[in-house]
Design a protein around this motif. Sequence first.
Motif, mmCIF file in Angstrom:
data_model
loop_
_atom_site.group_PDB
_atom_site.id
_atom_site.type_symbol
_atom_site.label_atom_id
_atom_site.label_comp_id
_atom_site.label_asym_id
_atom_site.label_seq_id
_atom_site.Cartn_x
_atom_site.Cartn_y
_atom_site.Cartn_z
ATOM 1 N N GLN A 89 -11.979 4.910 5.788
ATOM 2 C CA GLN A 89 -12.865 3.781 5.528
ATOM 3 C C GLN A 89 -12.244 2.439 5.931
ATOM 4 O OE1 GLN A 89 -16.002 3.849 4.313
ATOM 5 N NE2 GLN A 89 -16.058 6.064 4.026
ATOM 6 N N ALA A 90 -10.949 2.419 6.150
ATOM 7 C CA ALA A 90 -10.240 1.160 6.386
ATOM 8 C C ALA A 90 -10.689 0.450 7.647
ATOM 9 C CB ALA A 90 -8.727 1.398 6.436
ATOM 10 N N GLY A 91 -11.250 1.197 8.595
ATOM 11 C CA GLY A 91 -11.707 0.588 9.843
ATOM 12 C C GLY A 91 -12.815 -0.418 9.657
ATOM 13 N N GLY A 92 -13.572 -0.283 8.595
ATOM 14 C CA GLY A 92 -14.648 -1.223 8.341
ATOM 15 C C GLY A 92 -15.390 -0.850 7.076
ATOM 16 N N MET A 93 -15.100 -1.564 5.999
ATOM 17 C CA MET A 93 -15.722 -1.250 4.733
ATOM 18 C C MET A 93 -17.198 -1.631 4.756
ATOM 19 S SD MET A 93 -13.073 -2.066 1.670
ATOM 20 C CE MET A 93 -13.454 -3.804 1.724
ATOM 21 N N GLY A 123 -4.699 2.205 4.734
ATOM 22 C CA GLY A 123 -5.138 1.955 6.101
ATOM 23 C C GLY A 123 -4.036 2.121 7.115
ATOM 24 N N ALA A 124 -2.791 1.961 6.679
ATOM 25 C CA ALA A 124 -1.640 2.154 7.571
ATOM 26 C C ALA A 124 -1.190 3.609 7.491
ATOM 27 C CB ALA A 124 -0.499 1.222 7.155
ATOM 28 N N TRP A 125 -1.068 4.263 8.633
ATOM 29 C CA TRP A 125 -0.764 5.693 8.638
ATOM 30 C C TRP A 125 0.569 6.014 7.987
ATOM 31 C CZ3 TRP A 125 3.648 7.583 10.744
ATOM 32 C CH2 TRP A 125 4.325 6.764 11.663
ATOM 33 N N TRP A 126 1.556 5.118 8.114
ATOM 34 C CA TRP A 126 2.870 5.403 7.558
ATOM 35 C C TRP A 126 2.865 5.325 6.033
ATOM 36 C CZ3 TRP A 126 5.334 1.595 4.728
ATOM 37 C CH2 TRP A 126 4.870 0.283 4.901
ATOM 38 N N ARG A 127 2.032 4.404 5.490
ATOM 39 C CA ARG A 127 1.920 4.367 4.032
ATOM 40 C C ARG A 127 1.179 5.600 3.518
ATOM 41 N NH1 ARG A 127 1.499 -1.499 4.376
ATOM 42 N NH2 ARG A 127 -0.755 -1.327 4.681
ATOM 43 N N LEU A 128 0.155 6.006 4.259
ATOM 44 C CA LEU A 128 -0.571 7.227 3.897
ATOM 45 C C LEU A 128 0.379 8.415 3.886
ATOM 46 C CD1 LEU A 128 -3.178 8.843 3.373
ATOM 47 C CD2 LEU A 128 -3.473 8.987 5.861
ATOM 48 N N GLU A 173 -6.518 -9.418 -7.879
ATOM 49 C CA GLU A 173 -7.462 -8.923 -6.877
ATOM 50 C C GLU A 173 -8.576 -8.181 -7.612
ATOM 51 O OE1 GLU A 173 -9.778 -8.380 -4.308
ATOM 52 O OE2 GLU A 173 -7.940 -9.124 -3.328
ATOM 53 N N ASN A 174 -9.790 -8.732 -7.534
ATOM 54 C CA ASN A 174 -10.916 -8.180 -8.275
ATOM 55 C C ASN A 174 -11.592 -7.020 -7.535
ATOM 56 O OD1 ASN A 174 -12.810 -8.235 -10.527
ATOM 57 N ND2 ASN A 174 -14.307 -8.979 -9.044
ATOM 58 N N ASN A 175 -11.317 -6.880 -6.241
ATOM 59 C CA ASN A 175 -11.963 -5.837 -5.445
ATOM 60 C C ASN A 175 -10.975 -4.709 -5.165
ATOM 61 O OD1 ASN A 175 -13.254 -4.232 -3.523
ATOM 62 N ND2 ASN A 175 -14.285 -5.982 -2.571
ATOM 63 N N PRO A 176 -11.047 -3.610 -5.928
ATOM 64 C CA PRO A 176 -10.076 -2.522 -5.740
ATOM 65 C C PRO A 176 -10.227 -1.803 -4.408
ATOM 66 C CG PRO A 176 -11.821 -1.843 -7.229
ATOM 67 C CD PRO A 176 -12.030 -3.308 -6.980
ATOM 68 N N TYR A 177 -11.391 -1.915 -3.789
ATOM 69 C CA TYR A 177 -11.601 -1.263 -2.490
ATOM 70 C C TYR A 177 -10.718 -1.910 -1.423
ATOM 71 C CZ TYR A 177 -15.821 0.517 -4.771
ATOM 72 O OH TYR A 177 -16.710 1.119 -5.639
ATOM 73 N N ILE A 178 -10.508 -3.218 -1.537
ATOM 74 C CA ILE A 178 -9.634 -3.919 -0.590
ATOM 75 C C ILE A 178 -8.210 -3.379 -0.696
ATOM 76 C CG2 ILE A 178 -8.575 -6.141 -0.045
ATOM 77 C CD1 ILE A 178 -11.190 -7.483 -0.760
ATOM 78 N N LEU A 179 -7.758 -3.180 -1.937
ATOM 79 C CA LEU A 179 -6.417 -2.643 -2.140
ATOM 80 C C LEU A 179 -6.311 -1.217 -1.598
ATOM 81 C CD1 LEU A 179 -5.635 -3.890 -5.777
ATOM 82 C CD2 LEU A 179 -4.991 -4.933 -3.594
ATOM 83 N N LEU A 180 -7.338 -0.425 -1.816
ATOM 84 C CA LEU A 180 -7.344 0.945 -1.291
ATOM 85 C C LEU A 180 -7.244 0.953 0.232
ATOM 86 C CD1 LEU A 180 -10.009 3.111 -3.203
ATOM 87 C CD2 LEU A 180 -7.534 3.446 -3.119
ATOM 88 N N SER A 181 -8.092 0.172 0.863
ATOM 89 C CA SER A 181 -8.150 0.170 2.319
ATOM 90 C C SER A 181 -6.883 -0.411 2.936
ATOM 91 C CB SER A 181 -9.378 -0.618 2.798
ATOM 92 O OG SER A 181 -10.563 0.034 2.397
#
Length: 244
Positions: free
Chosen positions: A236-240, A170-175, A158-166
């Motif tokens: 930011q996960a709602g819409g990058m 993005g899931a509250w339980w993982r957060l 995965e070349n886009n680390p922002y996708i992995l971050l979001s």
Amino acid sequence: MALSTSSIGKKFIQAVSGAFLVIFLLLHATINFFSVIDSFTGKYGCAANDEVLFSKGDGLFKFGCDFMSTPVISIMVPVLALGFIVHIAYGCWLTYRNIKARGGMKRYEVPGKGAADSWSARNMFVLGIVILGLLFFHLTHFWAKMQLPELFGVGTYENNPYILLSFTFGAWWRLLIYLVWFAAIWMHLNHGIWSMFQTVGWNGGTWFKRVKVIGTIVTSLIVLMFVATAVNAFLQAGGMLCCC
């Protein structure tokens, strides 16, 4: 007396390996925090659709991830892994020796300086287990999708680390799981840093107080950057933003 056989030597190795990991965590937290800066500059989510390092138009966090992918840093991955193994192995050995020397698991029921110390100081081994367990959880989200494909050709890169971050935060339980992990890291580091300096001899009356304050500041800075990264990614996960 050999470092690997004497009690003092093992504590010294534990301190040195811990210092190495603290430096890595500070670097890692700083690069992660770049994503928070990107969210204020409008660069969050900006990653060129190529595998070229340091592409024009990338966000600051992407630049940081590219830096971590350079050959020099990649060589440090097995060294880092060895540091973790050494730190864990000697931590287990020292815990076993302490339990044995103090008469079993109820050793802290005896009043003394150790009993009056902080909860984290008395439970470093437990905190280490929590941190280690959630470390594998963390590796499946990032290392397994970025460094692992690059180093060993396993999995999809995965070349886009922002996708992995979001996706991850993005899931509250993982957060929530990550926030628990960060809290365990804070408690482990907060005791570990001043304990490290104490091991190498900085345990005088004046320096001991200063080192404890320095340790708390460094630990809090590292953990706050991790927390800010996670919370910001959740928001930011709602819409990058895509500026590429």
